[in-house]
Each structure stands twice: as structure tokens, then as C-alpha cells.
Design a protein around this motif. Structure first.
Motif, PDB file in Angstrom:
ATOM      1  N   PRO A 170       0.843  -1.103  -0.030  1.00  0.00           N
ATOM      2  CA  PRO A 170       0.060  -0.024  -0.038  1.00  0.00           C
ATOM      3  C   PRO A 170       0.766   1.152  -0.008  1.00  0.00           C
ATOM      4  O   PRO A 170       1.150   1.821   1.275  1.00  0.00           O
ATOM      5  CB  PRO A 170      -0.668  -0.271   1.316  1.00  0.00           C
ATOM      6  CG  PRO A 170       0.046  -0.954   2.007  1.00  0.00           C
ATOM      7  CD  PRO A 170       0.769  -1.764   1.386  1.00  0.00           C
TER       8      PRO A 170
ATOM      9  N   SER B 188       8.401 -14.935   7.228  1.00  0.00           N
ATOM     10  CA  SER B 188       9.352 -16.149   7.100  1.00  0.00           C
ATOM     11  C   SER B 188      10.357 -16.050   6.125  1.00  0.00           C
ATOM     12  O   SER B 188      11.502 -16.277   6.138  1.00  0.00           O
ATOM     13  CB  SER B 188       8.595 -17.368   7.105  1.00  0.00           C
ATOM     14  OG  SER B 188       8.185 -17.793   8.509  1.00  0.00           O
TER      15      SER B 188
ATOM     16  N   GLU C   2       6.092 -25.598   6.424  1.00  0.00           N
ATOM     17  CA  GLU C   2       4.770 -24.888   5.830  1.00  0.00           C
ATOM     18  C   GLU C   2       3.667 -26.050   5.815  1.00  0.00           C
ATOM     19  O   GLU C   2       3.727 -27.029   5.722  1.00  0.00           O
ATOM     20  CB  GLU C   2       4.878 -24.393   4.413  1.00  0.00           C
ATOM     21  CG  GLU C   2       3.836 -24.152   3.684  1.00  0.00           C
ATOM     22  CD  GLU C   2       2.667 -22.969   4.595  1.00  0.00           C
ATOM     23  OE1 GLU C   2       3.096 -22.153   4.863  1.00  0.00           O
ATOM     24  OE2 GLU C   2       1.493 -23.410   4.463  1.00  0.00           O
TER      25      GLU C   2
ATOM     26  N   VAL D 213       0.159 -16.039   2.115  1.00  0.00           N
ATOM     27  CA  VAL D 213      -0.969 -15.170   1.432  1.00  0.00           C
ATOM     28  C   VAL D 213      -0.554 -14.758  -0.003  1.00  0.00           C
ATOM     29  O   VAL D 213      -1.511 -14.826  -0.902  1.00  0.00           O
ATOM     30  CB  VAL D 213      -1.309 -14.167   2.376  1.00  0.00           C
ATOM     31  CG1 VAL D 213      -2.382 -13.273   1.692  1.00  0.00           C
ATOM     32  CG2 VAL D 213      -1.887 -14.418   3.771  1.00  0.00           C
TER      33      VAL D 213
ATOM     34  N   TYR E 163      -1.710 -18.318  -1.683  1.00  0.00           N
ATOM     35  CA  TYR E 163      -3.292 -18.434  -1.512  1.00  0.00           C
ATOM     36  C   TYR E 163      -4.239 -17.373  -1.745  1.00  0.00           C
ATOM     37  O   TYR E 163      -5.472 -17.737  -1.470  1.00  0.00           O
ATOM     38  CB  TYR E 163      -3.456 -19.721  -0.489  1.00  0.00           C
ATOM     39  CG  TYR E 163      -3.358 -19.142   1.041  1.00  0.00           C
ATOM     40  CD1 TYR E 163      -4.490 -18.368   1.543  1.00  0.00           C
ATOM     41  CD2 TYR E 163      -2.215 -19.509   1.628  1.00  0.00           C
ATOM     42  CE1 TYR E 163      -4.191 -17.917   2.933  1.00  0.00           C
ATOM     43  CE2 TYR E 163      -2.322 -19.198   3.110  1.00  0.00           C
ATOM     44  CZ  TYR E 163      -3.252 -18.367   3.525  1.00  0.00           C
ATOM     45  OH  TYR E 163      -3.234 -17.877   4.898  1.00  0.00           O
TER      46      TYR E 163
ATOM     47  N   GLY F 259       6.076 -17.344  11.986  1.00  0.00           N
ATOM     48  CA  GLY F 259       5.304 -16.367  10.861  1.00  0.00           C
ATOM     49  C   GLY F 259       4.121 -17.216  10.442  1.00  0.00           C
ATOM     50  O   GLY F 259       3.947 -17.332   9.183  1.00  0.00           O
ATOM     51  N   VAL F 260       3.254 -17.708  11.330  1.00  0.00           N
ATOM     52  CA  VAL F 260       2.022 -18.387  10.744  1.00  0.00           C
ATOM     53  C   VAL F 260       0.890 -17.822  10.311  1.00  0.00           C
ATOM     54  O   VAL F 260       0.042 -18.253   9.949  1.00  0.00           O
ATOM     55  CB  VAL F 260       1.645 -19.386  11.842  1.00  0.00           C
ATOM     56  CG1 VAL F 260       2.680 -20.301  11.937  1.00  0.00           C
ATOM     57  CG2 VAL F 260       1.334 -18.786  13.078  1.00  0.00           C
ATOM     58  N   GLY F 261       1.183 -16.363  10.360  1.00  0.00           N
ATOM     59  CA  GLY F 261      -0.179 -15.617   9.826  1.00  0.00           C
ATOM     60  C   GLY F 261      -1.233 -15.587  10.939  1.00  0.00           C
ATOM     61  O   GLY F 261      -1.186 -16.137  11.843  1.00  0.00           O
TER      62      GLY F 261
ATOM     63  N   ASN G 227      -9.128  -4.855   0.984  1.00  0.00           N
ATOM     64  CA  ASN G 227      -8.304  -5.520   0.010  1.00  0.00           C
ATOM     65  C   ASN G 227      -8.977  -7.067  -0.506  1.00  0.00           C
ATOM     66  O   ASN G 227      -9.018  -7.447  -1.375  1.00  0.00           O
ATOM     67  CB  ASN G 227      -6.916  -5.716  -0.036  1.00  0.00           C
ATOM     68  CG  ASN G 227      -6.232  -4.271   0.045  1.00  0.00           C
ATOM     69  OD1 ASN G 227      -6.623  -3.357  -0.747  1.00  0.00           O
ATOM     70  ND2 ASN G 227      -5.279  -4.090   0.813  1.00  0.00           N
TER      71      ASN G 227
ATOM     72  N   ILE H 130       4.494  -5.847   3.397  1.00  0.00           N
ATOM     73  CA  ILE H 130       5.663  -5.342   3.982  1.00  0.00           C
ATOM     74  C   ILE H 130       5.842  -5.079   5.467  1.00  0.00           C
ATOM     75  O   ILE H 130       6.991  -5.053   5.819  1.00  0.00           O
ATOM     76  CB  ILE H 130       5.697  -3.983   3.128  1.00  0.00           C
ATOM     77  CG1 ILE H 130       7.424  -3.279   3.162  1.00  0.00           C
ATOM     78  CG2 ILE H 130       4.853  -2.790   3.933  1.00  0.00           C
ATOM     79  CD1 ILE H 130       8.047  -3.894   2.185  1.00  0.00           C
TER      80      ILE H 130
HETATM   81  C1  LIG Z   1      -6.878 -11.786  -0.027  1.00  0.00           C
HETATM   82  C2  LIG Z   1      -5.823 -10.995   0.471  1.00  0.00           C
HETATM   83  C3  LIG Z   1      -5.340 -10.141  -0.007  1.00  0.00           C
HETATM   84  C4  LIG Z   1      -4.358  -9.191   0.635  1.00  0.00           C
HETATM   85  N1  LIG Z   1      -3.855  -8.111  -0.111  1.00  0.00           N
HETATM   86  C5  LIG Z   1      -2.799  -7.378   0.152  1.00  0.00           C
HETATM   87  C6  LIG Z   1      -2.249  -6.267  -0.449  1.00  0.00           C
HETATM   88  O1  LIG Z   1      -2.552  -5.852  -1.566  1.00  0.00           O
HETATM   89  N2  LIG Z   1      -1.110  -5.559   0.105  1.00  0.00           N
HETATM   90  C7  LIG Z   1      -0.758  -6.115   1.375  1.00  0.00           C
HETATM   91  O2  LIG Z   1       0.587  -5.513   1.654  1.00  0.00           O
HETATM   92  N3  LIG Z   1      -0.913  -7.022   1.987  1.00  0.00           N
HETATM   93  C8  LIG Z   1      -2.213  -7.660   1.417  1.00  0.00           C
HETATM   94  N4  LIG Z   1      -2.779  -8.781   2.318  1.00  0.00           N
HETATM   95  C9  LIG Z   1      -2.238  -8.991   3.430  1.00  0.00           C
HETATM   96  C10 LIG Z   1      -0.900  -9.731   3.549  1.00  0.00           C
HETATM   97  O3  LIG Z   1      -0.901 -10.699   2.541  1.00  0.00           O
HETATM   98  C11 LIG Z   1      -0.460 -10.210   4.798  1.00  0.00           C
HETATM   99  O4  LIG Z   1      -0.481  -9.156   5.826  1.00  0.00           O
HETATM  100  C12 LIG Z   1       0.981 -11.062   5.180  1.00  0.00           C
HETATM  101  O5  LIG Z   1       0.709 -12.010   3.804  1.00  0.00           O
HETATM  102  C13 LIG Z   1       1.340 -11.673   6.332  1.00  0.00           C
HETATM  103  O6  LIG Z   1       2.377 -12.453   6.154  1.00  0.00           O
HETATM  104  P1  LIG Z   1       2.852 -13.439   7.262  1.00  0.00           P
HETATM  105  O7  LIG Z   1       4.216 -13.613   6.864  1.00  0.00           O
HETATM  106  O8  LIG Z   1       2.570 -12.962   8.576  1.00  0.00           O
HETATM  107  O9  LIG Z   1       2.149 -14.683   6.821  1.00  0.00           O
HETATM  108  P2  LIG Z   1       0.894 -15.357   5.783  1.00  0.00           P
HETATM  109  O10 LIG Z   1       1.266 -14.777   4.335  1.00  0.00           O
HETATM  110  O11 LIG Z   1      -0.422 -15.553   6.524  1.00  0.00           O
HETATM  111  O12 LIG Z   1       1.334 -16.954   5.981  1.00  0.00           O
HETATM  112  C14 LIG Z   1       1.508 -17.598   6.889  1.00  0.00           C
HETATM  113  C15 LIG Z   1       2.013 -19.137   6.656  1.00  0.00           C
HETATM  114  O13 LIG Z   1       1.956 -19.893   7.522  1.00  0.00           O
HETATM  115  C16 LIG Z   1       1.372 -21.308   7.419  1.00  0.00           C
HETATM  116  N5  LIG Z   1       0.915 -21.831   8.662  1.00  0.00           N
HETATM  117  C17 LIG Z   1      -0.187 -21.492   9.415  1.00  0.00           C
HETATM  118  N6  LIG Z   1      -0.196 -22.144  10.541  1.00  0.00           N
HETATM  119  C18 LIG Z   1       1.062 -23.036  10.484  1.00  0.00           C
HETATM  120  C19 LIG Z   1       1.312 -24.145  11.238  1.00  0.00           C
HETATM  121  N7  LIG Z   1       0.873 -24.255  12.368  1.00  0.00           N
HETATM  122  N8  LIG Z   1       2.386 -24.799  10.780  1.00  0.00           N
HETATM  123  C20 LIG Z   1       3.131 -24.630   9.635  1.00  0.00           C
HETATM  124  N9  LIG Z   1       2.587 -23.590   8.678  1.00  0.00           N
HETATM  125  C21 LIG Z   1       1.758 -22.740   9.150  1.00  0.00           C
HETATM  126  C22 LIG Z   1       0.021 -21.083   6.479  1.00  0.00           C
HETATM  127  O14 LIG Z   1      -0.137 -22.128   5.493  1.00  0.00           O
HETATM  128  C23 LIG Z   1       0.572 -19.680   5.699  1.00  0.00           C
HETATM  129  O15 LIG Z   1       1.426 -20.189   4.371  1.00  0.00           O
HETATM  130  C24 LIG Z   1      -3.621  -9.520   1.839  1.00  0.00           C
HETATM  131  C25 LIG Z   1      -4.066 -10.330   2.452  1.00  0.00           C
HETATM  132  C26 LIG Z   1      -5.343 -11.188   1.606  1.00  0.00           C
HETATM  133  C27 LIG Z   1      -5.737 -12.540   2.697  1.00  0.00           C
END
Ligand SMILES: Cc1cc2nc3c(=O)[nH]c(=O)nc-3n(C[C@H](O)[C@H](O)[C@H](O)COP(=O)(O)OP(=O)(O)OC[C@H]3O[C@@H](n4cnc5c(N)ncnc54)[C@H](O)[C@@H]3O)c2cc1C
Ligand code: SF4
Length: 475
Positions: free
Chosen positions: A97, A161, A179, A187, A190, A243-245, A300, A453
């Protein structure tokens, strides 16, 4: 460094696929700058001595430096400058963004149009997507040799991660990423649709570069079920990054949510993106196509779901929102693109109930008319129901995009890690360390749903501390 040649020049527009064309395909909407366009846009930068744009960037990309190289036509030097701070620039250049971060802070925005920093980052990164993988990752011809005695594990493979893995592996640490799903990227793979972020051409390429750097990816492993954090320490990992989101979907809590045809955006987008349902008949993942689609929420995620449904052939797609278009939290660009493509913004209404037919298939939704009252805690005017004003809207596919929560799966097995009342991990803000020594966390599992980011910024902060503890160079 060259001085800015034409700061007063108008911003170079981004070429896009025409709306009537793109709505029938999943190809990227924004087509990217050409070399001449990128250089012309780069030359608008004033090369500020105290660049506010850098302050606005969570990973502190040296923005004026990379833009100066680009303005001089040296794309290689520009790429190396970007890569000193950002290991996933082709991704960030597309989905960050920027208008609320680097671009939002650019001094040119005070009187006119700010420099299109994200588009320039995308241009620079895209030139290297075709290059050798080490170059892609480190900006250097040779990959850094990894020492298998220094081992760090990441759980989850989203941008937080991936950043930890990129940072540590380029400093000689062996990183293993576990993963739960069968594909790496979180994300990025997926959630965000192909037409905003190409999976094979961009995401897989940046992830593959990490593989060349000897980052090991172990898929189909669920932390908290198939292994625990303690197991990882017993296996010899010196530190663990979580970093499980925050992928557990929220529901509306209204009658009829269990009808066939009601999905959460998480499930819908995962089927379409990760299951490649958009690539029918090469992949025949089942997905309800929907004729009259309604999407609930206005971020989004809601825009992505609405535009995906339109591309899969829906006759009408409506984003149902209880406030106005101006109040929508999604990026302006995404709202505008959705509207250009034909998504209708059904504002000042809230869903009351879904109703179905005799076979439990979704048929309609009852909506409550709303109006804006006094401002609430967020400063926005609170939507309040207009008494007696309800309506029924035909819908056979409803997609709920009203946010997500922390998934308790991993943390339930690790009571040693402190979480807040909502289930998000509590970390030391400076280091990213949790209450369990040498266990770090970052991204959505700490902040709640945020941005790519921000997740990367958290990964970088934690990786720096881990590198220090392992005796590696930190920057
Ligand atoms: C549809 C959508 C659109 C978006 N659009 C934007 C955008 O335009 N711009 C932007 O900046 N952000 C956007 N976001 C937000 C952004 O994608 C997230 O903030 C970011 O991906 C978070 O990153 P993360 O590393 O925390 O984890 P995530 O990307 O959530 O990844 C976490 C991973 O951990 C895995 N996991 C979960 N639990 C476990 C477990 N117990 N063991 C092993 N693996 C596990 C999951 O399967 C996943 O692959 C969007 C989100 C969505 C859902
Ligand atoms: S604030 Fe804007 S004009 Fe100044 S250096 Fe950053 S991008 Fe260039």
C-alpha cells in the motif's frame, strides 16, 4: 548521483489492461513501465537530503539511491540498492500500500503527484526476474556458502518467514521453513489473486531464488500437530521464527451462514488461487461460479474476492458494505479497478440473514438499510440501522470478507509463548522475541491482519537479532 532532471514533469501513468478485456482473464491488470517510462518517472525525484519516503518504508529501502541509479539508466545498480533492504521487491512493487507508506510520505505529494516509487521498484525487480537465482536474491553473482552448523527454523512460509530466510541465508545460516500447506508463500500464493500478483512468474521465482541459497522448504508440516517448537530445538535448531499469519476466518454471525453457496473469502480465494481453479480445465478444482454474487466487507480481501468472482463469469457482483465508498479500507487503486470492471458497491446496508431453497442452496440475502450517525472510537461516523427499511437481494454465492483471527493450532501446544487476549503472540518490539527464549515471531500472528511489507519488516528485525546471536554480520 545525477540531479533530478525534471521534477515538475507529470507523473508517468501505468499502462493497464483495458477493463472490458481484463475482466475476462486472470492476466495481470497493471502491465508495468517500459525502460523509458521508468527513467522518466525516476527523473522526477528531487533526491531529497532528508528523504521522507525512506521513513515511510517499513524495511527502509534506500529509495533516493535506487531511483538515482535508475534515472541514470543503470538498472543493475538500482536493483542492487533495492536488494540491500528488500528480498522480495517484485512482490512489494506490486502489492504494497505505497500510498500510505513511501509514496504517501514523498515530498512531491504536498503540491502535486508523488514519485511512483512502487512502480519503479517493480520495474527494477522485473528486469531481474529472468536472471540467475543468486543474482536475484543477493544482487551478487555467487551465492553465500551456508554453514549447516548454524541452523534456524521458520514455521509458516509467508513474507515474514521468507524475509528471515533471505536475510539469514545470505549471511551463511542454514534455514529450514516448515509450511502446513503444499505450496510455499503464504497469502502471496493462496490469498492475493493472480491478476494482482502472478504466482509462477513472480512469487515462485523469488521463492526459488531462496532455494538456490540453500533455504530448505518442508511442506505439508503443521506446527503444533506434526511437530512442536521444542522438537525443533531438540533437532539442533538454534532459533525458531514463528510466521504463521492469522488465517482463521471470521463469520458474520447471522442466520443462514451454513447454506451451500456461503463461503469465507479465505476458503473461496484459496480454492481459486492455490487450487488454480482459475486455470480450468488444466486444473479442475471445484468452485461455485455464482450468478449473482455478494461480497461482505470492504478491504483488499473483499475487492480480490469480488474481482475473482467476476472473472469466473458472474453476471453481477456486489460488495455489500455498511458505510460509504470513501470509508472503505481497501487500497484506492483496488476499489477503482473493481468499479471499472463492473463491481457494484452496495453501500449503507448490512446483512441480516441468508435464505435458501428446499435443497439448502443460497437464494437471497436480507439487507438492513443503514445511515451514518455520530463518529465512533475510530473517528468514522458509526453506521446505524434505519428502522423498518430492509430489502431482499437475490444471491447464489456469498463471500464473507470481514477479517481473520489468530489460528490457535500451534500456540495451543506451546503454553510457554505468551499471547494477548485476542490470541496474537506478544513480542519484544525491538527484537521480535517471544516470552520463550530464542523463539521469535512476526507478521500477522503478532499484529493481526496487516500488510506484506509490515510482515517483512518484522522478519527483518528478528533476523538481525538472530544473526547477531549466531555471530554473523547483521547488515
Ligand atoms: C486476499 C488478501 C489480499 C491481500 N492483499 C494485500 C495487499 O494488496 N497488500 C498487502 O501489503 N497485503 C495484503 N494482504 C495482507 C498480507 O498478505 C499479509 O499481511 C501477509 O501475507 C502476512 O504475512 P505473514 O508472513 O504474517 O503470513 P501469511 O502470509 O499469512 O503466511 C502464513 C503461512 O503460515 C502457514 N501456517 C499457518 N499455521 C501453520 C502451522 N501451524 N504450521 C506450519 N505452517 C503454518 C500458512 O499456511 C501460511 O502459508 C492481503 C491478504 C489477503 C488474505
Ligand atoms: S521524498 Fe520523494 S522526491 Fe524526495 S527522495 Fe523520496 S521519492 Fe524522491
Amino acid at each position: 548521483m545525477p540531479r533530478a532532471a525534471a521534477p515538475a514533469a507529470p507523473r508517468v501513468a501505468m499502462p493497464v489492461q483495458p477493463a472490458a478485456e481484463r475482466v475476462r482473464n486472470f492476466e495481470e491488470v497493471a502491465l508495468g513501465y517500459t525502460f523509458d517510462m521508468a527513467v522518466a518517472e525516476a527523473r522526477r525525484c528531487l533526491q531529497c537530503k532528508r528523504p521522507l519516503c525512506v521513513k515511510g518504508c517499513p524495511v527502509e529501502v534506500p529509495i533516493p539511491a535506487f531511483i538515482a541509479h535508475l534515472a541514470a539508466g543503470d538498472v543493475g545498480a538500482a536493483y542492487r540498492a533495492v536488494k540491500t533492504a528488500n528480498s522480495l521487491p517484485a512482490i512489494c512493487g506490486r502489492v504494497c500500500p505505497q500510498e500510505t507508506q513511501c509514496v504517501g510520505a514523498c515530498v512531491l505529494g504536498r503540491k502535486g503527484e508523488p514519485v511512483a516509487i512502487g512502480r519503479l521498484e517493480r520495474f527494477v525487480a522485473d528486469q531481474y526476474v529472468h536472471m540467475d537465482a543468486c543474482d536475484l536474491l543477493t544482487g551478487a553473482r555467487d551465492c553465500t556458502p551456508v554453514d549447516p552448523a548454524r541452523r534456524v527454523a521458520c514455521i509458516g512460509s509467508g513474507p515474514s518467514s521468507l524475509t528471515v530466510a533471505g536475510y539469514l541465508s545470505t549471511r551463511g545460516v542454514k534455514v529450514t521453513v516448515f509450511e502446513a500447506l503444499h505450496e510455499v508463500g503464504g497469502v502471496l500464493v493462496y490469498g492475493i489473486p493472480e491478476f494482482r500478483l502472478p504466482k509462477d512468474r513472480i512469487v515462485a521465482k523469488e521463492v526459488r531464488a531462496l532455494g538456490t541459497q540453500q533455504v530448505e522448504f518442508v511442506t505439508n508440516r503443521v506446527g503444533g500437530k506434526t511437530f512442536s517448537i521444542r522438537d525443533l530445538f531438540e533437532q539442533g535448531f538454534s532459533a525458531v521464527f514463528v510466521g504463521v499469519g492469522a488465517g482463521l476466518p471470521r463469520f458474520l454471525g447471522i442466520p443462514g451462514e451454513n447454506l451451500n453457496g456461503v463461503f469465507t473469502a479465505n476458503e473461496y480465494l484459496t480454492r481459486v488461487n492455490l487450487g488454480r481453479a482459475y486455470d480450468f480445465p488444466n486444473h479442475d478444482t471445484p468452485v461455485i461460479l455464482g450468478r449473482n454474487v455478494t461480497v461482505y466487507g470492504a478491504g483488499n480481501v473483499a475487492m480480490d474476492a469480488a474481482r475473482t468472482a467476476l472473472r469466473l463469469g458472474a453476471a453481477s457482483v456486489r460488495v455489500v458494505y455498511r458505510r460509504t465508498v470513501a470509508d472503505m479500507p481497501a487500497r484506492r487503486e483496488e476499489i477503482e479497478h473493481a468499479q471499472e470492471e463492473g463491481v457494484v458497491m452496495q453501500t449503507l446496508v448490512a446483512p441480516l440473514a441468508f435464505s435458501g431453497d428446499e435443497r439448502f442452496a443460497l437464494r437471497a440475502v436480507t439487507l438492513q438499510q443503514m445511515e451514518l450517525g455520530e463518529p465512533d472510537a475510530s473517528g468514522r461516523r458509526r453506521p446505524v440501522p434505519v428502522p423498518g427499511r430492509t430489502m431482499e437481494l437475490e444471491t447464489d454465492l456469498a463471500i464473507i470478507a470481514v477479517g481473520t483471527r489468530a489460528n490457535p493450532l500451534l500456540l495451543a501446544s506451546e503454553p510457554g509463548i505468551a499471547v494477548d487476549q485476542r490470541g496474537y503472540i506478544v513480542v519484544d518490539e525491538a527484537t521480535g522475541e517471544t516470552s520463550m527464549p530464542n523463539v521469535f515471531a512476526g507478521g500477522d500472528i503478532v499484529t493481526g491482519a496487516a500488510t506484506v511489507i509490515q510482515a517483512m519488516g518484522a522478519g527483518r528485525r528478528a533476523a538481525r537479532v538472530i544473526a547477531g546471536r549466531l555471530g554473523c554480520p547483521q547488515d
